[in-house]
Write a protein that holds these residues in place. Structure first.
Motif, mmCIF file in Angstrom:
data_model
loop_
_atom_site.group_PDB
_atom_site.id
_atom_site.type_symbol
_atom_site.label_atom_id
_atom_site.label_comp_id
_atom_site.label_asym_id
_atom_site.label_seq_id
_atom_site.Cartn_x
_atom_site.Cartn_y
_atom_site.Cartn_z
ATOM 1 N N GLN A 59 -7.718 -3.842 4.184
ATOM 2 C CA GLN A 59 -8.053 -5.196 3.749
ATOM 3 C C GLN A 59 -9.331 -5.181 2.926
ATOM 4 O O GLN A 59 -10.249 -4.400 3.194
ATOM 5 C CB GLN A 59 -8.231 -6.131 4.947
ATOM 6 C CG GLN A 59 -6.938 -6.458 5.684
ATOM 7 C CD GLN A 59 -7.107 -7.596 6.658
ATOM 8 O OE1 GLN A 59 -8.137 -8.253 6.704
ATOM 9 N NE2 GLN A 59 -6.071 -7.854 7.443
ATOM 10 N N GLY A 62 -11.178 -9.940 -2.606
ATOM 11 C CA GLY A 62 -11.097 -9.832 -4.056
ATOM 12 C C GLY A 62 -11.373 -11.154 -4.743
ATOM 13 O O GLY A 62 -11.479 -12.214 -4.115
ATOM 14 N N VAL A 202 -6.171 -9.859 -9.508
ATOM 15 C CA VAL A 202 -7.128 -9.913 -8.407
ATOM 16 C C VAL A 202 -7.876 -8.585 -8.415
ATOM 17 O O VAL A 202 -7.277 -7.511 -8.327
ATOM 18 C CB VAL A 202 -6.439 -10.183 -7.044
ATOM 19 C CG1 VAL A 202 -5.355 -9.164 -6.748
ATOM 20 C CG2 VAL A 202 -7.469 -10.210 -5.935
ATOM 21 N N VAL A 220 0.924 -5.244 -2.638
ATOM 22 C CA VAL A 220 -0.199 -5.900 -1.977
ATOM 23 C C VAL A 220 0.226 -7.316 -1.595
ATOM 24 O O VAL A 220 1.150 -7.888 -2.176
ATOM 25 C CB VAL A 220 -1.454 -5.950 -2.870
ATOM 26 C CG1 VAL A 220 -1.892 -4.564 -3.293
ATOM 27 C CG2 VAL A 220 -1.232 -6.833 -4.092
ATOM 28 N N THR A 221 -0.472 -7.850 -0.597
ATOM 29 C CA THR A 221 -0.269 -9.233 -0.173
ATOM 30 C C THR A 221 -1.587 -9.965 -0.286
ATOM 31 O O THR A 221 -2.622 -9.446 0.125
ATOM 32 C CB THR A 221 0.253 -9.297 1.271
ATOM 33 O OG1 THR A 221 1.476 -8.580 1.355
ATOM 34 C CG2 THR A 221 0.501 -10.736 1.692
ATOM 35 N N LEU A 222 -1.532 -11.163 -0.840
ATOM 36 C CA LEU A 222 -2.729 -11.951 -1.103
ATOM 37 C C LEU A 222 -2.741 -13.188 -0.214
ATOM 38 O O LEU A 222 -1.714 -13.852 -0.069
ATOM 39 C CB LEU A 222 -2.741 -12.373 -2.578
ATOM 40 C CG LEU A 222 -4.103 -12.601 -3.243
ATOM 41 C CD1 LEU A 222 -4.845 -11.283 -3.331
ATOM 42 C CD2 LEU A 222 -3.905 -13.179 -4.629
ATOM 43 N N VAL A 256 -0.596 -10.323 -9.686
ATOM 44 C CA VAL A 256 0.116 -11.192 -8.753
ATOM 45 C C VAL A 256 0.840 -12.277 -9.549
ATOM 46 O O VAL A 256 0.233 -12.937 -10.412
ATOM 47 C CB VAL A 256 -0.853 -11.840 -7.741
ATOM 48 C CG1 VAL A 256 -0.102 -12.736 -6.764
ATOM 49 C CG2 VAL A 256 -1.632 -10.767 -6.985
ATOM 50 N N VAL A 271 -7.133 -9.408 0.289
ATOM 51 C CA VAL A 271 -6.078 -8.524 -0.196
ATOM 52 C C VAL A 271 -5.704 -7.569 0.935
ATOM 53 O O VAL A 271 -6.572 -6.915 1.518
ATOM 54 C CB VAL A 271 -6.544 -7.729 -1.429
ATOM 55 C CG1 VAL A 271 -5.394 -6.898 -1.991
ATOM 56 C CG2 VAL A 271 -7.091 -8.665 -2.487
#
Length: 375
Positions: A59, A62, A202, A220-222, A256, A271
């Motif tokens: 993690q 960002g 990001v 990635v997951t935002l 993204v 992130v």
């Protein structure tokens, strides 16, 4: 007189001697009483050390920025005569935005265009004259050079006229305009901001120890606090080839998708990158671990038989090696085994060997993905 003073001193000495003697006697009685009673047990909360499967992840915090974004400005100074957009409007590339006063520039352009037409006429006439040897080749060459110069001046003036109309360099959303009609602006003064919002970048930093877990095209997951409970998917698009020598961190950029234009440049986001497969860790609540410069410790509750053969619960301090954290939990790599009863609250008043009483009516949080709660 002297006799009375001696008597007074003797009385004072007797009083002080009695006082200190009684204090010493009382202290001894108290110490004997405490010694006979032993250390009073301390009330603590406990939890069992258990194995759990973890998905390795990294993690970072960002900052969002537009793939294309700019503060639009004019290349030349002038007075604004027209504003052809509304604040917050979605526009296409090439759309006219701001018109500066160009009357004198247009007049000069027409003058130069007329001069270019005359130069072309003279050149064509002298070419015909050259065919009958009425003029020399040098005259025709001079006419050709004059024509090229006149056309170049027209092109230069046309470029200046074009600069008086500011157009959108790319499609996107306009911000709040910073100028008004009739205002004189210098070259480079911000007129309005333009941001392309789909997709967005990001940018975040990762420590060098995480480099092996980061790669281009990695998913990635935002998460942003403006939209709690929502996640935005993307992938890493580039990794800086150089670390910051001051922090030993490397800059990473992910792209993204943002079709609803929910994400805006300048937002900060969390992130999350999944790395590796699922792993099995011995897990405890983070409150169970005391972090110290000389090593991390926990208190393990064990059964102990006293002189009277009665079984009592005793806390024993043990050093542990901690690993990754996940929400309220921490992975324990060594120091305890599965099934050990570990103190999770109340350990600040413990020493190794202290008796304890377990009261688990109130337990510290132990969630892998805790959520804030309104109390």
């Amino acid at each position: 007189m002297i006799k009375r003073m001696l008597i007074m001193l003797a009385v004072v000495a007797v009083l002080f001697g009695g006082l200190f003697g009684f204090k010493a006697f009382l202290g001894g009685v108290i110490r004997k009483s405490i010694s006979a009673q032993g250390i009073p047990p301390q009330t603590v909360s406990t939890a069992k050390a258990q194995f759990a499967e973890w998905q390795g992840e990294f993690q970072a915090v960002g900052t969002l920025r537009a793939v294309r974004g700019a503060d639009l400005a004019s290349e030349v100074p002038g007075v604004i005569t027209a504003i052809q957009f509304q604040s917050g409007q979605e526009i296409e590339a090439g759309a006219p935005l701001v018109q500066l006063n160009n009357e004198s520039d247009l007049a000069r352009l027409r003058s130069l265009a007329a001069a270019a037409e005359l130069a072309e006429t003279i050149y064509e006439r002298d070419k015909k004259q050259l065919e009958i040897q009425a003029v020399s080749q040098a005259v025709v060459d001079a006419d050709a050079a004059s024509l090229k110069s006149a056309r170049a001046q027209v092109a230069e003036q046309q470029a200046l006229v074009n600069k008086k109309l500011v157009r959108a360099p790319f499609s996107g959303r306009l911000g709040i305009r910073a100028v008004d009609i009739g205002q004189y602006v210098n070259a480079g003064v911000k007129l309005v901001t333009l941001q392309a919002l789909d997709p967005v970048y990001v940018d975040f930093f990762a420590p060098q120890k995480s480099l092996e877990r980061i790669a281009v095209k990695q998913k990635v997951t935002l998460k942003v606090d403006a939209f709690p409970g929502q996640e935005f998917s993307g992938e890493i698009s580039s990794i800086d080839p150089r670390l910051d020598p001051a922090t030993r961190n490397i800059q990473v950029r992910a792209t993204v998708r943002n079709p609803k234009h929910s994400l805006l440049p300048g937002m900060f986001a969390t992130v999350v990158l999944a790395s590796g497969g699922r792993q099995r860790y011995l897990t405890l609540p983070q409150t169970a671990v005391s972090y110290n410069p000389y090593g991390d410790t926990v208190f393990v509750v064990e059964e102990n038989k006293g002189k009277d053969e009665k079984v009592a619960l005793v806390a024993q301090q043990k050093f542990v090696t901690t690993g990754e954290t996940r929400g309220d939990q921490v992975a324990i790599l060594s120091g305890i085994k599965e099934g050990d009863t570990v103190v999770t609250a109340g350990q600040i008043k413990l020493r190794s060997g202290f008796p304890v009483i377990v009261n688990n009516s109130i337990q510290p949080t132990n969630e892998p993905a805790p959520q804030p709660k309104d109390q």
